[in-house]
Design a protein around this motif. Structure first.
Motif, PDB file in Angstrom:
ATOM      1  N   LEU A   1     -24.413 -46.092   3.716  1.00 14.80           N
ATOM      2  CA  LEU A   1     -24.132 -44.667   3.577  1.00 14.80           C
ATOM      3  C   LEU A   1     -23.638 -44.106   4.906  1.00 14.80           C
ATOM      4  O   LEU A   1     -24.087 -44.521   5.976  1.00 14.80           O
ATOM      5  CB  LEU A   1     -25.391 -43.933   3.116  1.00 14.80           C
TER       6      LEU A   1
ATOM      7  N   LEU B   1     -25.519 -39.243  -2.976  1.00 15.44           N
ATOM      8  CA  LEU B   1     -25.782 -39.710  -1.608  1.00 15.44           C
ATOM      9  C   LEU B   1     -24.540 -39.612  -0.725  1.00 15.44           C
ATOM     10  O   LEU B   1     -24.602 -39.912   0.456  1.00 15.44           O
ATOM     11  CB  LEU B   1     -26.300 -41.148  -1.634  1.00 15.44           C
TER      12      LEU B   1
ATOM     13  N   LYS C   1     -29.047 -36.352  -7.453  1.00 13.02           N
ATOM     14  CA  LYS C   1     -28.257 -35.829  -6.334  1.00 13.02           C
ATOM     15  C   LYS C   1     -27.414 -36.958  -5.739  1.00 13.02           C
ATOM     16  O   LYS C   1     -27.861 -38.100  -5.644  1.00 13.02           O
ATOM     17  CB  LYS C   1     -29.169 -35.265  -5.244  1.00 13.02           C
TER      18      LYS C   1
ATOM     19  N   LEU D   1     -32.130 -44.608  -9.594  1.00 14.08           N
ATOM     20  CA  LEU D   1     -30.805 -44.753  -8.984  1.00 14.08           C
ATOM     21  C   LEU D   1     -29.742 -44.889 -10.065  1.00 14.08           C
ATOM     22  O   LEU D   1     -29.938 -45.610 -11.053  1.00 14.08           O
ATOM     23  CB  LEU D   1     -30.778 -45.984  -8.078  1.00 14.08           C
TER      24      LEU D   1
ATOM     25  N   THR E   1     -33.978 -40.750   2.592  1.00 13.79           N
ATOM     26  CA  THR E   1     -33.984 -41.999   1.823  1.00 13.79           C
ATOM     27  C   THR E   1     -34.038 -43.193   2.761  1.00 13.79           C
ATOM     28  O   THR E   1     -34.779 -44.157   2.520  1.00 13.79           O
ATOM     29  CB  THR E   1     -32.727 -42.079   0.928  1.00 13.79           C
TER      30      THR E   1
ATOM     31  N   LEU F   1     -30.735 -35.716   2.492  1.00 13.59           N
ATOM     32  CA  LEU F   1     -31.053 -36.679   1.439  1.00 13.59           C
ATOM     33  C   LEU F   1     -30.894 -38.115   1.920  1.00 13.59           C
ATOM     34  O   LEU F   1     -31.756 -38.964   1.682  1.00 13.59           O
ATOM     35  CB  LEU F   1     -30.162 -36.430   0.215  1.00 13.59           C
ATOM     36  N   VAL F   2     -29.797 -38.401   2.610  1.00 13.91           N
ATOM     37  CA  VAL F   2     -29.539 -39.763   3.088  1.00 13.91           C
ATOM     38  C   VAL F   2     -30.567 -40.187   4.128  1.00 13.91           C
ATOM     39  O   VAL F   2     -31.140 -41.277   4.056  1.00 13.91           O
ATOM     40  CB  VAL F   2     -28.107 -39.890   3.656  1.00 13.91           C
TER      41      VAL F   2
ATOM     42  N   TYR G   1     -26.222 -41.957  -6.934  1.00 17.79           N
ATOM     43  CA  TYR G   1     -27.059 -40.783  -7.170  1.00 17.79           C
ATOM     44  C   TYR G   1     -28.518 -41.216  -7.222  1.00 17.79           C
ATOM     45  O   TYR G   1     -28.833 -42.285  -7.752  1.00 17.79           O
ATOM     46  CB  TYR G   1     -26.707 -40.120  -8.506  1.00 17.79           C
ATOM     47  N   ILE G   2     -29.413 -40.377  -6.688  1.00 16.00           N
ATOM     48  CA  ILE G   2     -30.840 -40.677  -6.791  1.00 16.00           C
ATOM     49  C   ILE G   2     -31.607 -39.458  -7.285  1.00 16.00           C
ATOM     50  O   ILE G   2     -31.148 -38.324  -7.171  1.00 16.00           O
ATOM     51  CB  ILE G   2     -31.447 -41.185  -5.457  1.00 16.00           C
TER      52      ILE G   2
END
Length: 196
Positions: free
Chosen positions: A88, A45, A43, A136, A98, A94-95, A18-19
């Motif tokens: 991931l 990942l 949220k 994180l 990031t 989101l991914v 989660y980040i």
């Protein structure tokens, strides 16, 4: 004669990363959670490759030698680090943000003087990128044994190559380094009995 305890052997058959944006009004979790829900403000990942997540604490030291001894008499800490590595699998907003370190923007077009969304999204890759700082959390569990690592400040330090293939999904390989916050790189929480 001392014996081992097989009941203390742990696996990590499931978990999640989660980040959240670091700092601001973010409250770092101080409970281990339930192993399923994201901590407040964070949220998920999503799916991680079957290799799982690697946590690597590192301490670099320099030995101090003395005339009277062939072995070091003291070690001095040069640096400390805590690193998280994961690949991931989801090509989510989101991914990908990031991974690339920037944000998606919807492409607009001028239709009779009115900006109109095109349904196309653009990710601008800067030649002078700004490094994004985030908090994180890594959760993992085995049955009722819950574990959580919390990093208040972290940054992506390395990204792997994305391979485009017909028979293999895109993968986003990240190495994340913890950064100092008042003398701390982070902490680990568990509901496992550590009294023994």
């Amino acid at each position: 004669m001392p014996t081992g305890d097989a009941g203390k052997i742990r696996f990590a058959p499931s978990g999640m990363l989660y980040i959240a944006p670091a700092g601001g009004s973010l409250v770092l979790p101080d409970e281990v959670g339930d192993g399923d829900a994201a901590p407040t403000g964070y949220k998920a990942l999503g799916y991680v490759s079957e290799e799982g997540v690697t946590l690597t604490p590192t301490i670099q030291t320099t030995p101090l030698n003395a005339w009277q001894s062939a072995a070091p008499v003291l070690y001095n800490v040069d640096s400390a680090a805590f690193q998280i590595q994961a690949t991931l699998l989801e090509a989510s907003k989101l991914v990908t943000e990031t991974f690339f370190g920037t944000t998606w923007e919807e492409v607009m077009e001028d239709v009779s003087g009115t900006p109109t969304a095109t349904g196309t999204y653009r990710l601008n890759l800067s030649s002078l990128p700004e490094l994004v700082e985030f908090s994180l959390v890594v959760d993992w569990k085995q049955k009722n044994s819950l574990w959580r690592t919390v990093i208040a400040r972290s940054m992506v330090s390395e990204r792997g190559a994305i391979t485009l293939q017909r028979t293999q999904s895109k993968q986003f390989q990240l190495t994340i380094d913890a950064m100092d916050l008042d003398g701390s790189l982070g902490y680990v929480l568990t509901n496992d009995d550590m009294g023994d």
